[in-house]
Design a protein around this motif. Structure first.
Motif, PDB file in Angstrom:
ATOM      1  N   LEU A  77       0.857  -1.183   0.000  1.00  0.00           N
ATOM      2  CA  LEU A  77       0.000   0.000   0.000  1.00  0.00           C
ATOM      3  C   LEU A  77       0.894   1.234   0.000  1.00  0.00           C
ATOM      4  CD1 LEU A  77      -2.850   1.306   0.277  1.00  0.00           C
ATOM      5  CD2 LEU A  77      -2.423   1.343   2.752  1.00  0.00           C
ATOM      6  N   PHE A  78       0.757   2.044  -1.041  1.00  0.00           N
ATOM      7  CA  PHE A  78       1.472   3.315  -1.073  1.00  0.00           C
ATOM      8  C   PHE A  78       0.569   4.366  -0.426  1.00  0.00           C
ATOM      9  CE2 PHE A  78       3.183   0.984  -4.723  1.00  0.00           C
ATOM     10  CZ  PHE A  78       4.548   1.084  -4.482  1.00  0.00           C
ATOM     11  N   LEU A  79       0.878   4.687   0.821  1.00  0.00           N
ATOM     12  CA  LEU A  79       0.085   5.688   1.529  1.00  0.00           C
ATOM     13  C   LEU A  79       0.727   7.057   1.291  1.00  0.00           C
ATOM     14  CD1 LEU A  79      -2.340   6.208   3.313  1.00  0.00           C
ATOM     15  CD2 LEU A  79      -0.919   5.783   5.318  1.00  0.00           C
ATOM     16  N   THR A  80       0.431   7.597   0.123  1.00  0.00           N
ATOM     17  CA  THR A  80       0.984   8.903  -0.248  1.00  0.00           C
ATOM     18  C   THR A  80       0.229  10.002   0.489  1.00  0.00           C
ATOM     19  OG1 THR A  80       1.552   8.055  -2.441  1.00  0.00           O
ATOM     20  CG2 THR A  80       1.444  10.450  -2.186  1.00  0.00           C
ATOM     21  N   PHE A  81       0.965  11.006   0.918  1.00  0.00           N
ATOM     22  CA  PHE A  81       0.322  12.123   1.618  1.00  0.00           C
ATOM     23  C   PHE A  81       0.824  13.447   1.051  1.00  0.00           C
ATOM     24  CE2 PHE A  81       4.076  10.827   4.008  1.00  0.00           C
ATOM     25  CZ  PHE A  81       4.780  12.022   4.177  1.00  0.00           C
ATOM     26  N   GLN A  82      -0.022  14.433   1.123  1.00  0.00           N
ATOM     27  CA  GLN A  82       0.316  15.781   0.680  1.00  0.00           C
ATOM     28  C   GLN A  82       0.285  16.718   1.873  1.00  0.00           C
ATOM     29  OE1 GLN A  82      -2.298  17.370  -2.303  1.00  0.00           O
ATOM     30  NE2 GLN A  82      -1.162  19.291  -2.535  1.00  0.00           N
ATOM     31  N   ALA A  83       1.365  17.449   2.071  1.00  0.00           N
ATOM     32  CA  ALA A  83       1.421  18.392   3.189  1.00  0.00           C
ATOM     33  C   ALA A  83       0.462  19.546   2.926  1.00  0.00           C
ATOM     34  CB  ALA A  83       2.843  18.919   3.373  1.00  0.00           C
ATOM     35  N   ARG A  84      -0.426  19.796   3.855  1.00  0.00           N
ATOM     36  CA  ARG A  84      -1.415  20.857   3.658  1.00  0.00           C
ATOM     37  C   ARG A  84      -0.758  22.239   3.609  1.00  0.00           C
ATOM     38  NH1 ARG A  84      -6.443  18.839   3.683  1.00  0.00           N
ATOM     39  NH2 ARG A  84      -6.847  16.858   4.758  1.00  0.00           N
ATOM     40  N   ASP A  85       0.420  22.364   4.239  1.00  0.00           N
ATOM     41  CA  ASP A  85       1.137  23.645   4.171  1.00  0.00           C
ATOM     42  C   ASP A  85       2.108  23.681   2.989  1.00  0.00           C
ATOM     43  OD1 ASP A  85       3.185  21.989   4.948  1.00  0.00           O
ATOM     44  OD2 ASP A  85       3.481  22.901   6.920  1.00  0.00           O
ATOM     45  N   GLY A  86       2.101  22.613   2.156  1.00  0.00           N
ATOM     46  CA  GLY A  86       2.922  22.593   0.960  1.00  0.00           C
ATOM     47  C   GLY A  86       4.335  22.107   1.144  1.00  0.00           C
ATOM     48  N   ASP A  87       4.709  21.664   2.370  1.00  0.00           N
ATOM     49  CA  ASP A  87       6.090  21.250   2.623  1.00  0.00           C
ATOM     50  C   ASP A  87       6.103  20.096   3.607  1.00  0.00           C
ATOM     51  OD1 ASP A  87       8.796  20.994   2.921  1.00  0.00           O
ATOM     52  OD2 ASP A  87       9.066  22.867   4.052  1.00  0.00           O
ATOM     53  N   ILE A  88       6.512  18.917   3.128  1.00  0.00           N
ATOM     54  CA  ILE A  88       6.528  17.760   4.024  1.00  0.00           C
ATOM     55  C   ILE A  88       7.660  17.856   5.046  1.00  0.00           C
ATOM     56  CG2 ILE A  88       5.480  16.250   2.286  1.00  0.00           C
ATOM     57  CD1 ILE A  88       8.274  14.998   1.877  1.00  0.00           C
ATOM     58  N   PHE A  89       8.593  18.813   4.853  1.00  0.00           N
ATOM     59  CA  PHE A  89       9.691  18.972   5.814  1.00  0.00           C
ATOM     60  C   PHE A  89       9.402  20.087   6.828  1.00  0.00           C
ATOM     61  CE2 PHE A  89      11.935  16.662   2.488  1.00  0.00           C
ATOM     62  CZ  PHE A  89      12.685  15.762   3.226  1.00  0.00           C
ATOM     63  N   SER A  90       8.201  20.626   6.799  1.00  0.00           N
ATOM     64  CA  SER A  90       7.859  21.615   7.825  1.00  0.00           C
ATOM     65  C   SER A  90       7.753  20.896   9.166  1.00  0.00           C
ATOM     66  CB  SER A  90       6.544  22.307   7.488  1.00  0.00           C
ATOM     67  OG  SER A  90       5.459  21.401   7.606  1.00  0.00           O
ATOM     68  N   ASP A  91       7.867  21.661  10.242  1.00  0.00           N
ATOM     69  CA  ASP A  91       7.857  21.071  11.581  1.00  0.00           C
ATOM     70  C   ASP A  91       6.585  20.289  11.842  1.00  0.00           C
ATOM     71  OD1 ASP A  91       8.988  20.729  14.265  1.00  0.00           O
ATOM     72  OD2 ASP A  91       7.319  22.017  14.901  1.00  0.00           O
ATOM     73  N   GLN A  92       5.413  20.862  11.499  1.00  0.00           N
ATOM     74  CA  GLN A  92       4.160  20.181  11.805  1.00  0.00           C
ATOM     75  C   GLN A  92       3.937  18.966  10.904  1.00  0.00           C
ATOM     76  OE1 GLN A  92       1.245  23.262  11.320  1.00  0.00           O
ATOM     77  NE2 GLN A  92       1.325  23.245   9.065  1.00  0.00           N
ATOM     78  N   SER A  93       4.415  19.031   9.659  1.00  0.00           N
ATOM     79  CA  SER A  93       4.273  17.877   8.770  1.00  0.00           C
ATOM     80  C   SER A  93       5.131  16.712   9.246  1.00  0.00           C
ATOM     81  CB  SER A  93       4.666  18.261   7.336  1.00  0.00           C
ATOM     82  OG  SER A  93       3.785  19.219   6.805  1.00  0.00           O
ATOM     83  N   LEU A  94       6.383  17.000   9.640  1.00  0.00           N
ATOM     84  CA  LEU A  94       7.253  15.934  10.125  1.00  0.00           C
ATOM     85  C   LEU A  94       6.745  15.319  11.416  1.00  0.00           C
ATOM     86  CD1 LEU A  94      10.848  17.303   9.389  1.00  0.00           C
ATOM     87  CD2 LEU A  94       9.629  15.456   8.220  1.00  0.00           C
ATOM     88  N   LYS A  95       6.190  16.147  12.299  1.00  0.00           N
ATOM     89  CA  LYS A  95       5.635  15.610  13.548  1.00  0.00           C
ATOM     90  C   LYS A  95       4.456  14.680  13.256  1.00  0.00           C
ATOM     91  CE  LYS A  95       6.999  19.340  16.703  1.00  0.00           C
ATOM     92  NZ  LYS A  95       6.527  20.477  17.543  1.00  0.00           N
ATOM     93  N   ALA A  96       3.591  15.105  12.329  1.00  0.00           N
ATOM     94  CA  ALA A  96       2.442  14.258  11.972  1.00  0.00           C
ATOM     95  C   ALA A  96       2.921  12.959  11.340  1.00  0.00           C
ATOM     96  CB  ALA A  96       1.517  15.016  11.024  1.00  0.00           C
ATOM     97  N   LEU A  97       3.924  13.042  10.453  1.00  0.00           N
ATOM     98  CA  LEU A  97       4.450  11.846   9.802  1.00  0.00           C
ATOM     99  C   LEU A  97       5.075  10.898  10.812  1.00  0.00           C
ATOM    100  CD1 LEU A  97       5.329  10.130   7.390  1.00  0.00           C
ATOM    101  CD2 LEU A  97       7.340  11.620   7.153  1.00  0.00           C
ATOM    102  N   GLN A  98       5.883  11.436  11.717  1.00  0.00           N
ATOM    103  CA  GLN A  98       6.534  10.571  12.701  1.00  0.00           C
ATOM    104  C   GLN A  98       5.517   9.877  13.590  1.00  0.00           C
ATOM    105  OE1 GLN A  98       8.589  12.238  16.175  1.00  0.00           O
ATOM    106  NE2 GLN A  98      10.431  11.113  15.516  1.00  0.00           N
ATOM    107  N   SER A  99       4.515  10.620  14.018  1.00  0.00           N
ATOM    108  CA  SER A  99       3.497  10.040  14.889  1.00  0.00           C
ATOM    109  C   SER A  99       2.706   8.956  14.155  1.00  0.00           C
ATOM    110  CB  SER A  99       2.557  11.139  15.386  1.00  0.00           C
ATOM    111  OG  SER A  99       1.572  10.600  16.223  1.00  0.00           O
ATOM    112  N   LEU A 100       2.338   9.222  12.904  1.00  0.00           N
ATOM    113  CA  LEU A 100       1.593   8.236  12.109  1.00  0.00           C
ATOM    114  C   LEU A 100       2.454   6.999  11.844  1.00  0.00           C
ATOM    115  CD1 LEU A 100      -0.791   7.328  10.364  1.00  0.00           C
ATOM    116  CD2 LEU A 100       0.191   8.658   8.475  1.00  0.00           C
ATOM    117  N   HIS A 101       3.698   7.214  11.472  1.00  0.00           N
ATOM    118  CA  HIS A 101       4.604   6.091  11.216  1.00  0.00           C
ATOM    119  C   HIS A 101       4.717   5.205  12.452  1.00  0.00           C
ATOM    120  CE1 HIS A 101       8.187   4.157   9.327  1.00  0.00           C
ATOM    121  NE2 HIS A 101       8.455   3.900  10.594  1.00  0.00           N
TER     122      HIS A 101
END
Length: 857
Positions: A77-101
């Motif tokens: 399963l390729f669980l592709t995600f798009q950062a709502r702020d446009g940057d997957i390396f933003s602080d909030q995007s990385l925190k969400a990714l780490q928590s989900l992972h």
């Protein structure tokens, strides 16, 4: 033959009286048999996966089993995600990714021992959080998680991570997009590689005696290898394909997690892969088909009422078809045969054929009642006149369907067999049970004597306006149909064999939209695997084999760059590890050409990351895997690509065959299975259509006793087929596992009206000795029933237009138009052919009469 036909007609004439004499026994037997058969309904097994299309001993299936035995499930399963702020390396995007992972990868650790969830199918999760990043320290190769537990504290560190990720040749397109707006979690599952319970039991006798197996017990392949439950020298194990409900449970569990505010507020998710598509089919398409079938039944009931203005006709007709298709599904359940979504077509086909037979009997019954006959006499008359025709039409339809048994595609084979059985069941219920039902409740009073109507039915008036066309202008009619046939024939070469499960889904469906997003921003949504088996230990420590594997990857990336988003194999990690061991200098991103250096590099990589090594090469380095990530496309594109890849493999590895004589290289996985299905479709269409046409032609020849009459019967039935495939070409409708069914079904159904027509015409022409009068009488007597059945069938097939599965909608459109074409052909072309070919039947009857006299003497 004339004597046989006469005896058959007499048999059907006496059948209503015979079943009436034993009605109590027949009713009791009917209910007992139905009850036993219907008990099989809960056992019906529906499998929506590609693996379901193959026999267990199919070479493609065996190669796939071998691959799974070595490397496990290929369903990702390729669980592709798009950062709502446009940057997957933003602080909030990385925190969400780490928590989900963390939540997904550590589910098994946090779940209760007896808990059950779709997440149980997860075997591994990889993302930028934990994807392996190789470095060297003091000559020792290290493999560390790319981001790991500690998130970057400031923008500078985040930018450094972004730069490293984008520069890594194996990250871009897989774990992040080029513009850093999209990222992905690659979730590996066991959905396609769980050991079958029965096979597992035989291979686990050496396990703990306390271990007990129940119906749900399965063994994970990777765990089985760890426990040395089987080795490469032993028989390939049998695998249990996950049930469609397991796919749904898995995807729904993923969506439940990703729907949490802590993730959804920062990331927008686009799940793609086989599991996401299969779950959509199970959750959305299958229930919708149930609604379509229900709508079909309601529509047919309305049409029956409009045609007959009788609740009796509606109720008994529907009882016949409902008992027919329910019995067929019960037999499917008892047999254990695996069915796919085509089970819906079985239901509809049996409804269509059952209704057609019932309409012919009811229409004939009312015709003879209106002619002044009483209830019992009308039943005898209609069975005498239509019983044989109904039998022949059911038999020819069944032959058309049985021809599908020639295909090696398992679901289509099963479809053909059980649909044919269902058609014959519908016929038996029509001629045996319908007379008893009409005894209980007839469309008109059984005691009331009906005077012949002075004013014919509206449909009769319409038929009388066209009945003369065929015998008045026979040459013009034949010429018109010939021109139309030529025009349609030019459309047939335009047909392309193409299977693309995404393309058959609704344009507005979430799955189709997700695939479009991922294909546009990432490496792709389709995985193709190539299995390399050298048959010799340590073979893939040989630089020559890795060099050729690298050339193969470069070939695919250069020749099919628009399709190939990423390639991965032992080549990638060898180059990456060698580069890391040489101060990370770019010029060392290559395969070490010294076998000793390559062996040492792979040894160090294995010490640093044995799990990743195990995904790429077997423990003894005799088997290796190459994974190619592709953009979504149809088999029309994939098949020639795979042919090119196989040709390239032959040329690249030809010179190493002397050192590795047992070397085998196979394209496998879901991609390989799909292309094999497409190849089967091409030949199955030709074989099934050819066999059905040949058998039906011989049957018509035997029944009517003349090659000339047999030819007259066959020609009109080619028109619907030519119409269907000509339109398929002109309208760019692909030939796939759904539209494949058009030809054998149509030739079975379309010939029905021809048989009814010629059966009545034969009797009339022998009575009147005038072809034109016989045509006129035949159209007036049987034309109404032919028109009724064609309209009901066409409207029924048109119901599939409302299916969200586009290939089913195409199947319905083609079938409906072709059935209407068959009606027009039988009302116009068939009479014209009877006139031109002088189908008077007199010579046949005279020859048989002389033969009987000679025999008597």
């Amino acid at each position: 033959m004339e004597k046989i036909l006469l005896q058959t007609n007499i048999f059907f004439e006496h059948l209503p009286d015979t079943v009436r004499r034993y009605r109590l026994f027949i009713w009791l037997s009917f209910f007992v048999i139905i009850a036993v058969i219907l008990a099989g309904l809960p056992k019906v097994n529906i499998d929506l996966t590609m693996e379901a299309y193959f026999k267990k001993n199919d070479p493609a299936k065996l190669a796939y089993d071998k691959f799974r035995a070595e490397f496990g499930s290929d369903e990702v399963l390729f669980l592709t995600f798009q950062a709502r702020d446009g940057d997957i390396f933003s602080d909030q995007s990385l925190k969400a990714l780490q928590s989900l992972h963390t939540e997904l990868s550590e589910y098994h650790l946090s779940a209760q021992e007896d808990s059950q969830s779709g997440l149980d199918h997860i075997t591994d999760v990889t993302s930028l959080i934990n994807v392996s990043y190789m470095e060297a320290s003091e000559g020792v190769l290290l493999s560390r998680p790319f981001i790991g537990d500690q998130l970057p504290k400031n923008d500078k560190v985040r930018e450094e991570l972004r730069k490293k990720a984008l520069n890594h040749p194996d990250f871009k397109g897989v774990y992040l997009s080029e513009d850093s707006r999209f990222g992905a979690l690659v979730i590996e599952t066991d959905l396609a590689a769980q050991l079958d319970q029965t096979d597992s039991e035989s291979k686990t006798d050496d396990l703990s005696a306390e271990q007990e197996w129940d119906e749900e017990t399965v063994v994970d392949v990777e765990a089985a290898w760890d426990e040395n439950m089987f080795t490469g020298d032993e028989e390939i194990p049998k695998f249990r394909q996950a049930d469609v409900t397991e796919y749904s449970a898995f995807i729904n569990a993923i969506k439940e997690v990703t729907g949490k505010a802590e993730y959804a507020d920062h990331l927008e998710f686009h799940p793609t892969g086989v599991s996401a598509t299969t779950a959509f089919l199970n959750d959305e398409i299958l229930p919708q088909m149930g609604i379509v079938i229900t709508g079909l039944i309601v529509l047919i009931m309305i049409l029956l009422w409009v045609l007959f203005h009788s609740f009796s006709a509606v109720v008994w007709s529907m009882c016949i078809v409902i008992f027919s298709f329910m019995s067929t599904l019960g037999l499917v359940g008892w047999s254990g045969a695996v069915m796919t979504i085509m089970i819906n077509i079985i239901v509809f086909l049996i409804i269509a054929v059952g209704i057609a037979n019932a309409i012919h009997i009811l229409s004939g019954y009312l015709y003879f009642r209106e002619a002044g006959e009483d209830h019992r006499a009308a039943l005898r008359s209609v069975l005498k006149k239509s019983g044989l025709a109904c039998f022949l039409t059911s038999l020819t339809t069944a032959i058309g369907l049985f021809s599908l048994a020639l295909t090696p595609i398992v679901p289509i084979k099963n479809f053909g067999i059980f649909a044919a059985i269902g058609v014959l069941v519908a016929f038996l219920l029509t001629v045996v049970m319908l007379p008893l039902m009409l005894d209980m409740w007839a469309p008109v009073s059984k005691k009331k004597k009906i005077e012949e109507n002075s004013k014919p039915h509206k449909l009769q008036r319409l038929l009388r306006q066209v009945e003369h066309v065929g015998y008045t202008y026979p040459k013009s009619v034949v010429a018109t149909f010939s021109v139309l046939s030529i025009v349609l024939l030019f459309g047939i070469p335009l047909i392309k064999v193409d299977s693309n499960i995404i393309e058959i889904l609704p344009h507005e469906s979430s799955v189709r939209k997700d695939v479009a997003v991922v294909d546009d921003s990432m490496a792709g949504t389709v995985v193709m695997d190539i299995l390399f088996d050298a048959g010799k230990s340590d073979a893939f420590k040989d630089p020559r084999l890795l060099n050729r594997m690298e050339s193969l990857q470069q070939f695919m990336e250069s020749e099919y760059g628009e399709l190939v988003g990423d390639t991965g194999s032992l080549v990638n990690v060898s180059k990456d590890a060698f580069k890391a061991l040489n101060e990370d200098k770019q010029e060392f991103y290559r395969i070490p050409q010294d076998p000793r250096v390559l062996s040492q590099t792979l040894f160090m990589f294995n010490n640093a990351n044995p799990e990743d090594r195990r995904k790429l090469v077997s423990d003894d380095y005799s088997n290796a895997r190459m994974t190619i990530t592709l953009k979504s496309a149809g088999s029309y594109i994939y098949v020639p690509m795979i042919d090119d890849i196989n040709n390239k493999i032959d040329s690249l590895f030809k010179d190493v065959k002397s050192d590795y004589p047992e070397l085998t290289i196979q394209v496998t996985g879901g991609m390989s299975l799909m292309t094999r299905v497409v190849d089967y479709i091409s030949w199955s269409q030709i074989e099934s259509f050819g066999v059905a046409l040949a058998v039906i032609s011989v049957l018509l020849l035997l029944v009517f006793g003349s090659a000339r009459i047999g030819l007259i019967a066959v020609i009109p039935n080619l028109m619907p087929i030519i119409c269907a495939f000509g339109l398929m070409g002109y309208l760019n409708m692909p030939l796939n596992t759904d539209t494949l069914l058009v030809a054998p079904i149509l030739i079975g159904i379309a010939v029905d009206d021809t048989i009814h027509y010629l059966s009545h015409f034969r009797v009339c022409v022998l009575q009147t000795e005038n072809i034109k009068e016989a045509i006129q009488q035949t159209i007036r007597e049987v034309g109404q029933a032919i028109t009724f059945t064609s309209v009901v069938l066409a409207v029924g097939f048109f119901v599939f237009i409302f299916s969200s599965q586009l290939s089913m909608a195409n199947f319905g459109i083609l079938s409906a138009i072709s059935i209407l074409m068959a009606l027009v052909t039988d009302l116009l072309l068939l009479p014209a052919l009877c006139v031109l070919f002088k189908a008077d039947f007199k010579r046949i009857a005279s020859a048989e009469k002389n033969s009987q006299v000679t025999t008597a003497q």
